[in-house]
Design a protein around this motif. Structure first.
Motif, PDB file in Angstrom:
ATOM      1  N   LEU A 201       0.835  -1.415   0.422  1.00 33.92           N
ATOM      2  CA  LEU A 201       0.038   0.248   0.247  1.00 33.92           C
ATOM      3  C   LEU A 201       0.844   1.390   0.103  1.00 33.92           C
ATOM      4  CD1 LEU A 201      -3.182   0.967  -0.063  1.00 33.92           C
ATOM      5  CD2 LEU A 201      -2.638   1.318   3.020  1.00 33.92           C
ATOM      6  N   ALA A 202       2.451   1.677   0.812  1.00 33.14           N
ATOM      7  CA  ALA A 202       2.797   2.317   0.782  1.00 33.14           C
ATOM      8  C   ALA A 202       3.445   2.398  -0.517  1.00 33.14           C
ATOM      9  CB  ALA A 202       4.220   2.125   1.770  1.00 33.14           C
ATOM     10  N   VAL A 203       3.557   1.401  -0.850  1.00 30.71           N
ATOM     11  CA  VAL A 203       3.890   1.802  -2.890  1.00 30.71           C
ATOM     12  C   VAL A 203       3.079   2.682  -3.652  1.00 30.71           C
ATOM     13  CG1 VAL A 203       5.431   0.590  -4.790  1.00 30.71           C
ATOM     14  CG2 VAL A 203       6.107  -0.335  -2.222  1.00 30.71           C
ATOM     15  N   LYS A 204       2.104   1.835  -3.410  1.00 35.26           N
ATOM     16  CA  LYS A 204       0.992   2.723  -4.349  1.00 35.26           C
ATOM     17  C   LYS A 204       0.862   3.919  -4.212  1.00 35.26           C
ATOM     18  CE  LYS A 204      -0.954  -1.176  -6.726  1.00 35.26           C
ATOM     19  NZ  LYS A 204      -1.325  -0.972  -7.904  1.00 35.26           N
ATOM     20  N   ILE A 205       0.626   4.165  -2.101  1.00 33.92           N
ATOM     21  CA  ILE A 205       0.241   5.659  -2.843  1.00 33.92           C
ATOM     22  C   ILE A 205       1.889   7.361  -3.055  1.00 33.92           C
ATOM     23  CG2 ILE A 205       1.044   7.136  -0.606  1.00 33.92           C
ATOM     24  CD1 ILE A 205      -0.693   5.542   1.817  1.00 33.92           C
ATOM     25  N   THR A 206       2.912   6.473  -2.463  1.00 33.28           N
ATOM     26  CA  THR A 206       3.827   7.122  -3.470  1.00 33.28           C
ATOM     27  C   THR A 206       3.689   7.651  -4.870  1.00 33.28           C
ATOM     28  OG1 THR A 206       5.436   6.216  -1.839  1.00 33.28           O
ATOM     29  CG2 THR A 206       6.216   6.621  -3.567  1.00 33.28           C
ATOM     30  N   ASP A 207       3.481   6.052  -5.697  1.00 29.52           N
ATOM     31  CA  ASP A 207       3.361   6.312  -6.469  1.00 29.52           C
ATOM     32  C   ASP A 207       1.871   6.769  -7.874  1.00 29.52           C
ATOM     33  OD1 ASP A 207       5.418   4.470  -7.871  1.00 29.52           O
ATOM     34  OD2 ASP A 207       3.992   2.565  -7.514  1.00 29.52           O
ATOM     35  N   HIS A 208       0.906   6.501  -6.911  1.00 34.40           N
ATOM     36  CA  HIS A 208       0.159   8.154  -7.079  1.00 34.40           C
ATOM     37  C   HIS A 208       0.431   9.226  -6.861  1.00 34.40           C
ATOM     38  CE1 HIS A 208      -3.979   5.001  -8.314  1.00 34.40           C
ATOM     39  NE2 HIS A 208      -2.964   4.294  -7.843  1.00 34.40           N
ATOM     40  N   TYR A 209       0.754   9.777  -5.885  1.00 34.69           N
ATOM     41  CA  TYR A 209       1.040  10.705  -4.961  1.00 34.69           C
ATOM     42  C   TYR A 209       2.080  11.879  -5.971  1.00 34.69           C
ATOM     43  CZ  TYR A 209       2.668  14.804  -2.954  1.00 34.69           C
ATOM     44  OH  TYR A 209       3.086  16.210  -1.923  1.00 34.69           O
ATOM     45  N   LEU A 210       3.031  10.670  -6.679  1.00 33.91           N
ATOM     46  CA  LEU A 210       4.057  11.057  -7.923  1.00 33.91           C
ATOM     47  C   LEU A 210       3.647  11.368  -8.890  1.00 33.91           C
ATOM     48  CD1 LEU A 210       6.987   8.740  -7.204  1.00 33.91           C
ATOM     49  CD2 LEU A 210       6.984  11.503  -6.583  1.00 33.91           C
ATOM     50  N   SER A 211       2.602  11.050  -9.110  1.00 34.23           N
ATOM     51  CA  SER A 211       2.079  10.890 -11.024  1.00 34.23           C
ATOM     52  C   SER A 211       0.779  11.470 -10.535  1.00 34.23           C
ATOM     53  CB  SER A 211       0.966   9.715 -11.112  1.00 34.23           C
ATOM     54  OG  SER A 211      -0.139   9.500 -10.179  1.00 34.23           O
ATOM     55  N   VAL A 212       0.435  12.833  -9.939  1.00 31.13           N
ATOM     56  CA  VAL A 212      -0.492  13.352  -9.424  1.00 31.13           C
ATOM     57  C   VAL A 212       0.576  15.292  -8.971  1.00 31.13           C
ATOM     58  CG1 VAL A 212      -2.292  12.539  -9.620  1.00 31.13           C
ATOM     59  CG2 VAL A 212      -1.026  13.563  -7.307  1.00 31.13           C
ATOM     60  N   THR A 213       1.368  15.265  -9.035  1.00 27.65           N
ATOM     61  CA  THR A 213       2.979  15.943  -8.066  1.00 27.65           C
ATOM     62  C   THR A 213       4.035  16.081  -8.688  1.00 27.65           C
ATOM     63  OG1 THR A 213       1.293  16.520  -6.248  1.00 27.65           O
ATOM     64  CG2 THR A 213       3.551  16.991  -6.011  1.00 27.65           C
ATOM     65  N   VAL A 214       4.382  17.117  -9.108  1.00 28.37           N
ATOM     66  CA  VAL A 214       5.930  17.242  -9.670  1.00 28.37           C
ATOM     67  C   VAL A 214       6.547  17.271  -8.447  1.00 28.37           C
ATOM     68  CG1 VAL A 214       7.454  18.150 -10.836  1.00 28.37           C
ATOM     69  CG2 VAL A 214       5.235  17.588 -12.048  1.00 28.37           C
ATOM     70  N   VAL A 215       7.789  16.373  -8.272  1.00 31.08           N
ATOM     71  CA  VAL A 215       8.454  16.947  -6.961  1.00 31.08           C
ATOM     72  C   VAL A 215       9.927  16.892  -7.193  1.00 31.08           C
ATOM     73  CG1 VAL A 215       6.723  15.765  -5.294  1.00 31.08           C
ATOM     74  CG2 VAL A 215       8.795  14.656  -6.022  1.00 31.08           C
ATOM     75  N   MET A 216      11.273  17.234  -5.773  1.00 31.98           N
ATOM     76  CA  MET A 216      12.507  17.412  -6.468  1.00 31.98           C
ATOM     77  C   MET A 216      12.987  16.243  -5.630  1.00 31.98           C
ATOM     78  SD  MET A 216      12.781  20.056  -8.021  1.00 31.98           S
ATOM     79  CE  MET A 216      14.526  20.535  -8.392  1.00 31.98           C
ATOM     80  N   ARG A 217      13.773  15.862  -5.902  1.00 32.34           N
ATOM     81  CA  ARG A 217      14.561  14.354  -5.610  1.00 32.34           C
ATOM     82  C   ARG A 217      15.330  14.827  -3.703  1.00 32.34           C
ATOM     83  NH1 ARG A 217      19.700  14.564  -9.136  1.00 32.34           N
ATOM     84  NH2 ARG A 217      18.485  14.898 -10.826  1.00 32.34           N
ATOM     85  N   GLU A 218      15.648  15.216  -3.465  1.00 29.37           N
ATOM     86  CA  GLU A 218      15.571  15.360  -2.175  1.00 29.37           C
ATOM     87  C   GLU A 218      14.476  15.458  -1.109  1.00 29.37           C
ATOM     88  OE1 GLU A 218      15.452  19.724  -3.843  1.00 29.37           O
ATOM     89  OE2 GLU A 218      16.375  18.119  -4.615  1.00 29.37           O
TER      90      GLU A 218
END
Length: 404
Positions: A201-218
């Motif tokens: 579930l944590a991996v799914k949450i991470t992928d779904h958040y990264l699919s809708v939000t542009v983030v920096m690597r840090e």
């Protein structure tokens, strides 16, 4: 001189304070698990890629209206009574309750509303030869009457969470960074001895958040640890506290940053985190196939290894679980896709063959020295050392995948 009563009150207050402090100490105590990898270890997932810039934005949370359903399937909307005066009623002045007639609502304090559309799950009779839940008849913990309907509902629900390859929308990230993060999250799940459902579930949450939000690597490790915190709250009976996640990140982030990221993730996912994960389907289908624990663990190894592959992010959870189990069955020489598996999963052999070949190529490719968490985990005797099981020859694989 203080009065005697104040002394008693002071002693009671001190005892309560000590009790609360002891409870808080137990809650915040660092765990010392007996996992194959040992106790919790501080580690930065990206070393030089983190701890450079830490930013967060505040959000406003909106409250939503909740509803439930009556036994007949009607939507039950909770209503609240508001008093307009502060007058107390005596026993003689109590207003009489209105007696419900047969056509009135059977639930006091609720209003019954008709659903907008009929339920997508229709009651169906499971054929006798495919009924794997009859052995648990009468066991309320196994819910045999609803097991088939539950997984049919999860299959329908997973259509809502289909992702595409989002990495091209992340200018500061790449698939290697994501793989490093997932590898670290596998270690995190082991160190805290969390359920496997929590990791998925944590991996799914991470992928779904990264699919809708542009983030920096840090901020990538902060996102991963926060997603694990949210998943642990959802899945665990006793989830780790915030301080545990700050500790495991080598104190790279502050408490306020992690809490702010938690709010950002929940808002980005519209607070809908009940995402179907392949691990649940895998256990169900393994029960259908009547496989032993070693074969199920081999399928788990394949499924957990697939978490690192960004190309498999778009796969449905039920299809991925089916393909992992099929590859494990072929590897162990236990046959192929049976009619019972086809009935419960809804997939034909032809539907799974391309994905099985992808998983086989994933396992056959040389492993990355930086991504060893899954291999090390499943090389331990606790997991039957399934990571050391050799792959079958490609001819054997193709023969098993041949549609007759």
């Amino acid at each position: 001189m203080p009065r005697q009563g104040s002394k008693k009150q002071s002693s009671v207050t001190k005892s309560k304070t000590n009790t609360y402090q002891n409870q808080e100490d137990v809650y915040k105590m660092k765990r010392t698990p007996s996992s194959p990898q040992g106790g919790p270890k501080k580690r930065s997932a990206f070393i030089d890629l983190t701890n450079t810039t830490k930013t967060h934005t505040g959000i406003q949370m909106k409250s939503g209206k909740t509803d439930s359903r009556a036994p007949d399937g009607k939507v039950i909307c909770r209503t609240h009574a508001i008093r307009t005066d502060s007058k107390d009623f005596s026993s003689d002045e109590q207003p009489k309750k209105a007696e419900f007639k047969q056509e009135d609502s059977p639930l006091d304090g609720f209003s019954v509303c008709q659903p907008d559309e009929p339920s997508a799950i229709q009651e169906q009779k499971v054929p006798e030869e495919f009924d794997i839940d009859k052995e648990h008849a009468g066991d309320c913990f196994m819910s045999p009457e609803y097991a088939k309907e539950i997984f049919d509902y999860l299959k329908i629900r997973e259509e809502k969470f289909i992702l595409s390859d989002y990495m091209h929308n992340q200018p500061d990230l790449n698939q290697d960074m994501r793989a490093i993060l997932i590898d670290w999250m596998v270690e995190l799940q082991e160190n805290f001895e969390l359920n496997h459902e929590t990791l998925y579930l944590a991996v799914k949450i991470t992928d779904h958040y990264l699919s809708v939000t542009v983030v920096m690597r840090e901020l990538l490790q902060l996102i991963g640890s926060t997603a694990m915190l949210i998943a642990a709250k959802f899945e665990e009976r006793c989830p780790p506290c915030v301080d545990d996640f700050l500790y495991i990140c080598d104190d790279a982030y502050k408490r306020q940053e992690l809490i702010a990221m938690e709010m950002n993730i929940l808002r980005g996912l519209n607070f809908d985190i009940n995402i179907p994960v392949p691990y649940r389907f895998l256990r169900r289908y393994a029960k259908v196939a009547h496989v032993n624990m070693k074969t199920l663990t081999l399928a788990r190894y394949v499924c957990e290894s697939s978490l690192l592959e960004v190309e498999l992010v778009s796969e449905r959870a039920s299809r991925l679980a089916s393909a992992c189990l099929l590859l494990a069955l072929i590897t162990q020489g236990l046959g192929g896709w049976t009619p019972a598996l086809q009935y419960h999963s809804g997939y034909l052999l032809v539907d799974l063959s391309p994905l099985v070949r992808k998983l086989y190529a994933m396992l056959a490719s040389p492993s990355n020295d930086k991504l060893k968490a899954v291999d090390n985990k499943y090389s331990h005797r606790v997991f039957f050392e399934v990571a050391k099981i050799p792959l079958v020859h490609t001819d054997t694989l193709e023969e098993a995948l041949m549609v007759i």
